[in-house]
Design an enzyme around this catalytic site. Structure first.
Site: not given
Ligand code: BDP
Length: 706
Positions: A283, A361, A389
């Protein structure tokens, strides 16, 4: 009550209960103030005073009519062997209440504290039975992760600002940090990673290393170690007080030296640092792939720096690509196995690959990540999320352990033999030295910690399950409820009943049949937004059109994901007939009129589930209200407010999703409900002052939309 004490309220037992006598002397076999054994003595004294109204005195010597707390070594050297043979594993404890002597004996100091909390939990629940047993944790890694930023904000945190950081540095007043450590220790958590996985290099400045030391000093008496998330490109980030390099290549000797130096500095201040957590090449975060190095080479860079100090690297498997939506073979769910399986065996012994429970996720339902079944020579830990979340962000009641159990209890059938995920991460299946559990918790300065009283059950249950994943999640909730809201059976039953209904209800009104949570994917991850589930660059797609939906993840026609499981499981998911309904759309692209095993069509199931889920959510506030007068006013009112919000928001969810799929498919609801909007009051039919019409996005969530 504010909720600040969580489940450690030590509330006085009601006068209606009578109990046998409890020893009045406490013998603490280590009186060093930083020792968890010392903390155990303090907790026992405080707890017995508050719960039973009985003063206990510290004494030494005679074991008769005493509560003795210490390590096994200290016990044996003071009193000789324990009369029974005791099988203690690392961090385990022995608890005996027989013959008016209470023995709380830890395999190590931390274990003794765990035993003291277990004894106090019994007393607080008016459980005076005579017991004598050993209890050992299922896995050595029982960590929590906090996604706290140095500016004091928390990524995906819904309980206020950080208890650790503010204005780029560590806060002065660490009272809440100590209280957090106490809560965590009481359920067997042994480490906290205090900063966001999207890390900032400035955590490594000398000033912040010293702050880290203060945090570690504060948590040490509770046996909770501190860990740090690292920014992979820190050597080139100009960290104040550290050398600045022109590369962060994990194989470059200067980079290796840089991390070695920084690690040595940290261990000088924090000799018992738990280790590092690393999100790399993920990411937008830099990582080894920037230099064409493997993820294992990246992980081992830190492993080698930590190794002399006994630290561990939790290296996240959340690395993904395959984001070309027009390519029907692209599938983000394949990424972790693609990246990590070829590296199996290349990670150092003190590396643990931290794997989210599902391959995407933290969705409301996912199949167990196949990566658990593809690493035979690598330590693994599961990553869960206590912070909700995608699951209502603490404004919705969702008791998560039943969801977690769908993964922990899942049988991967490796070599056609029983291979449960919980056995794999405990290290049993492949005889691994390390492994276990991590959960993103994200408590904040809010007095409720997480932003909601009832959500704290998830934090409590996480610790209990990481200690023993075979424990019954209903019983865990009942214990939590008694400790949090008192012993009234009606209160315990009502709250537990609500909890058990909550995840199925949320799944019903958010996303069904394995289609994902149907929430806003773009950023907020809150509220319905089915159209954001396609046409996004995140690889979370439903592939919905006018006649069909679902991701084809089969080997024969689709992305090949089902083939990443061992053969028996792969065969189950490859075929529609053997795929469970609740994951049908995860694995298959089907017509809306596809019949489920239940006999319903996919679209009718969507309609029915959404009405049923929202209907259940309407009852939560009502169920809670039956407890009026049995729960203190502040917590009662605060929770009622949230449950009423959930009742309304579940209707927004229901109507937005039902309308969206009704419009796109053109298929009528057999029960004719679409557009009728039961329980709903439109803004247009109310008299409101000071409001103006506003074009809500997505439009399905707007008032009077149809
Ligand atoms: C996602 C979240 C993000 C996190 C990412 C992670 O939205 O904020 O940075 O996972 O786990 O679910 O690195």
């Amino acid at each position: 009550e504010t909720g600040l004490d969580g489940w450690l309220r030590y509330a006085p037992l009601p006068a209606s209960i009578s109990w046998p006598s409890v020893p009045k002397h406490i013998v603490v076999l280590n009186t060093t103030k930083t020792s968890p054994v010392y903390t155990a003595g303090q907790e026992l004294q405080r707890g017995i005073q508050n719960i039973l109204g009985q003063s206990c005195h510290f004494s030494s010597g005679k074991p008769d009519e005493s509560i003795i707390v210490g390590t096994l070594d200290a016990y044996v050297s003071t009193y000789g062997n324990i009369s029974q043979s005791v099988d203690l594993k690392d961090e385990g404890f022995w608890l005996s209440t027989e013959n008016n002597i209470v023995q709380i004996v830890g395999q190590n100091e931390r274990g003794a504290l765990y035993g003291a909390f277990e004894y106090l939990s019994m007393l607080a629940q008016a459980n005076f039975s005579s017991v004598a047993y050993a209890s050992n944790p299922d896995a050595p890694i029982r960590w929590v992760n906090q996604w706290d930023n140095l500016d004091g904000s928390i990524e995906r945190g819904y309980g206020g600002a950080s208890i650790f950081f503010s204005n780029g540095t560590i806060v002065n007043n660490l009272t809440r940090v100590a209280e957090y450590a106490r809560l965590l220790a009481s359920v067997g958590i042994n480490a906290v990673v205090i900063n966001n996985v999207n890390a900032n290099a400035s955590i490594l400045s000398p000033q912040n290393i010293d702050g880290l030391g203060r945090i570690a000093d504060t948590m040490r008496p509770y046996g909770v170690q501190v860990g740090l998330s690292l920014y992979f490109a820190s050597p080139t980030s100009g960290v104040q007080g550290q050398a600045n390099l022109t590369t962060f290549d994990p194989l470059d000797p200067q980079v290796i030296t840089w991390w070695g130096n920084v690690t040595d500095q940290i261990y000088e201040r924090v000799p018992d640092l738990a280790g590092y957590l690393v999100k790399a090449s993920s990411e937008g975060q830099p990582g080894p792939i920037t230099y064409n190095r493997t993820l294992a080479q990246g992980a081992n860079l830190f492993a080698k720096a930590l190794q002399p100090h006994g630290g561990r690297v939790l290296f996240r498997a959340f690395v993904y690509n395959q984001l070309n939506e027009s390519d029907w073979k692209a599938d983000r769910a394949n990424a972790a196995v693609d990246f990590f399986k070829p590296l199996d065996g290349e990670f150092d012994e003190n590396v643990v690959v931290q794997i989210k429970y599902g391959p995407i996720d933290f969705q409301v339902r996912e199949p167990a990540s196949p990566l658990f079944a593809n690493l035979f020579h690598t330590n693994a830990a599961i990553e869960l999320e206590v912070t909700q979340e995608y699951l209502g962000q603490q404004t919705h009641l969702v008791y998560l352990p039943p969801l977690w159990n769908t993964v922990l209890d899942f049988d991967m059938r490796i070599d056609n033999k029983t291979s449960l995920v919980r056995d794999i991460i405990a290290g049993r299946t492949f005889n691994r030295s390390l492994g276990g559990y991590a959960a993103v918790v994200n408590v904040g300065t809010n007095q409720t910690w997480l932003g909601s009283h009832l959500s704290m059950a998830n934090c409590y249950a996480y610790g209990r399950l990481a200690w023993n994943p075979t424990e019954d999640t209903t019983k865990i909730h009942e214990d939590w409820s008694r400790l949090t809201f008192g012993l009234d059976q009606n209160v315990v039953d009502t709250i537990t009943h609500m909890a058990l209904e909550s995840w199925p209800a949320y799944e019903n009104y958010s996303g069904n049949l394995g289609i994902q949570t149907l929430t806003d994917i773009l950023y907020t991850h809150f509220g319905p937004n089915p159209q954001s589930q396609d046409n996004n660059g995140w690889g979370q797609w439903t592939r919905a059109d006018h006649t069909t939906m679902g991701m084809d993840r089969t080997v024969s026609n689709g992305t090949g994901y089902s083939g990443t499981y061992p053969p028996e499981v792969a065969a189950m998911y490859e075929n529609i007939e053997s795929t469970p309904d609740n994951l049908l759309l995860w694995f298959h692209h089907v017509n809306y009129t596809q019949k489920l095993k239940s006999g319903k069509t996919v679209i009718q199931h969507f309609y029915d589930a959404h009405y049923a889920g929202a209907e259940t959510a309407q009852t939560f506030a009502q169920q809670w209200q039956t407890l009026a007068g049995k729960i203190d006013r502040q917590r009662f009112d605060e929770q009622l407010y949230q449950l009423r919000y959930q009742a309304g928001h579940s209707i927004v969810w229901r109507d937005a999703i039902v309308n969206f799929y009704h419009n796109i498919s053109g298929i009528a609801d057999e029960s004719g409900r679409v557009g009728n909007h039961p329980h709903r009051i439109e803004a247009e039919s109310m008299t409101l002052n000071g409001y103006i019409p506003y074009a809500v996005s997505p439009p399905e969530t707007a008032s009077d939309y149809y």
